[in-house]
Design an enzyme around this catalytic site. Sequence first.
Site, PDB file in Angstrom:
ATOM      1  CG  ASP A   9      -1.814   1.240   1.260  1.00  0.00           C
ATOM      2  OD1 ASP A   9      -2.382   1.578   0.202  1.00  0.00           O
ATOM      3  OD2 ASP A   9      -1.935   1.905   2.306  1.00  0.00           O
ATOM      4  CB  SER A  10       0.157   4.730  -0.858  1.00  0.00           C
ATOM      5  OG  SER A  10      -1.082   4.798  -0.182  1.00  0.00           O
ATOM      6  CE1 TYR A  41       2.948   5.594  -3.254  1.00  0.00           C
ATOM      7  CE2 TYR A  41       1.805   3.713  -4.190  1.00  0.00           C
ATOM      8  CZ  TYR A  41       2.926   4.255  -3.601  1.00  0.00           C
ATOM      9  OH  TYR A  41       4.018   3.453  -3.367  1.00  0.00           O
ATOM     10  N   GLY A  42      -2.671   9.142  -4.196  1.00  0.00           N
ATOM     11  CA  GLY A  42      -3.893   9.656  -4.843  1.00  0.00           C
ATOM     12  C   GLY A  42      -3.693  10.830  -5.783  1.00  0.00           C
ATOM     13  CB  CYS A  72      -2.944   0.816  -2.634  1.00  0.00           C
ATOM     14  SG  CYS A  72      -2.887   2.544  -3.121  1.00  0.00           S
ATOM     15  CG  ASN A  73      -9.224   1.350  -3.508  1.00  0.00           C
ATOM     16  OD1 ASN A  73     -10.172   0.729  -3.949  1.00  0.00           O
ATOM     17  ND2 ASN A  73      -8.920   1.316  -2.224  1.00  0.00           N
ATOM     18  CB  THR A  74      -4.271   5.228  -5.893  1.00  0.00           C
ATOM     19  OG1 THR A  74      -5.195   5.814  -4.968  1.00  0.00           O
ATOM     20  CG2 THR A  74      -3.848   6.263  -6.892  1.00  0.00           C
ATOM     21  CD  GLU A 151      -1.419   8.600   5.856  1.00  0.00           C
ATOM     22  OE1 GLU A 151      -0.355   8.723   6.463  1.00  0.00           O
ATOM     23  OE2 GLU A 151      -1.809   7.508   5.381  1.00  0.00           O
ATOM     24  CB  CYS A 183      -9.875   5.475  -0.634  1.00  0.00           C
ATOM     25  SG  CYS A 183      -8.382   6.075   0.176  1.00  0.00           S
ATOM     26  CB  THR A 184      -6.587   1.671   1.880  1.00  0.00           C
ATOM     27  OG1 THR A 184      -5.852   2.839   1.553  1.00  0.00           O
ATOM     28  CG2 THR A 184      -6.345   0.598   0.861  1.00  0.00           C
ATOM     29  CG  HIS A 185      -6.173   6.287   4.154  1.00  0.00           C
ATOM     30  ND1 HIS A 185      -5.480   5.501   3.259  1.00  0.00           N
ATOM     31  CD2 HIS A 185      -5.239   6.928   4.890  1.00  0.00           C
ATOM     32  CE1 HIS A 185      -4.182   5.683   3.439  1.00  0.00           C
ATOM     33  NE2 HIS A 185      -4.011   6.547   4.424  1.00  0.00           N
TER      34      HIS A 185
HETATM   35  N1  DGL Z   1      -4.068   3.723  -0.419  1.00  0.00           N
HETATM   36  C1  DGL Z   1      -4.684   4.752  -1.225  1.00  0.00           C
HETATM   37  C2  DGL Z   1      -5.918   4.191  -1.936  1.00  0.00           C
HETATM   38  O1  DGL Z   1      -6.510   3.209  -1.529  1.00  0.00           O
HETATM   39  C3  DGL Z   1      -5.073   5.942  -0.403  1.00  0.00           C
HETATM   40  C4  DGL Z   1      -3.924   6.754   0.096  1.00  0.00           C
HETATM   41  C5  DGL Z   1      -3.148   7.418  -1.012  1.00  0.00           C
HETATM   42  O2  DGL Z   1      -3.651   8.333  -1.688  1.00  0.00           O
HETATM   43  O3  DGL Z   1      -2.015   7.027  -1.187  1.00  0.00           O
HETATM   44  O4  DGL Z   1      -6.317   4.748  -2.919  1.00  0.00           O
END
Ligand code: DGL
Length: 265
Positions: A9-10, A41-42, A72-74, A151, A183-185
Amino acid sequence: MKAPIGVIDSGVGGLTVAKEIMRHLPNEEIIYIGDTARCPYGPRSSEEVRKFTWQLATALAKMNIKMLVIACNTATAVALNSLSKKMPFPVIGVIFPGARAAIKATKKNEIVVLGTSGTIKSGAYEEAIAALNTSSKVIPLACPTFVPLVESNEYEGEFARNMVMETLLPLKKEQFDTVILGCTHYPLLQKHIEEAVGPHVKVLSSAEETAQDVNEYLDYHHMHHPIEEKKTPVFYTTGSVPIFKTIVEKWLELQNADVRTISFK
Ligand code: DGL
């Protein structure tokens, strides 16, 4: 099969996915890399996210993983296809499982997808949903302020609640019965999101569905880890080890988690 499952993940967000994998598959060995130093990463370009994701995946390939989960979705949106084609192990992302969970849940075929700017721009959820059910309507909404809220550990209070209410205002004019937390968060903001969309809307994250995919794949291919070989998970971060360790121990309810440092150029 004795090899570990790699999870990337990011940053810390993918721990929501790792947690479900560990809950469903307690005998599996997990190696997690969170690219905290380069999170989020978004807002980054897809080229950059693809490059970073490849670096994390390559590091795990050297650790002889048997499967990679892009938690991580992105990163899934931009790197799943190329990694699946080139890596010598199966690669599972979080977007298809999330889309499938939403299709199962929706009665009206009207689904909201919340995600980072990168995920929403990629159209990956629309594509995955259309592949499962062409008559579903998808309402995408980028929520760029949500990741910084989580975060900075400010996701529980009134400030976060107001931010969520304001960001989701455009949904007031829409009809839908299901929301994907793309998104994971976002599962950490779920309470506020549920309040904003109302009690008749289902709010889903892909974490559990992804863990089920991992389980099914390992089952089908006879790749489960032998019970007697069980090992404790190892977590790598490109950022601060003490901060990452605190979060790992809190979110995963672990004591004395094994957190190490890793770096990429
Ligand atoms: N892990 C990213 C996601 O699921 C979210 C955090 C990021 O933007 O890096 O898209």
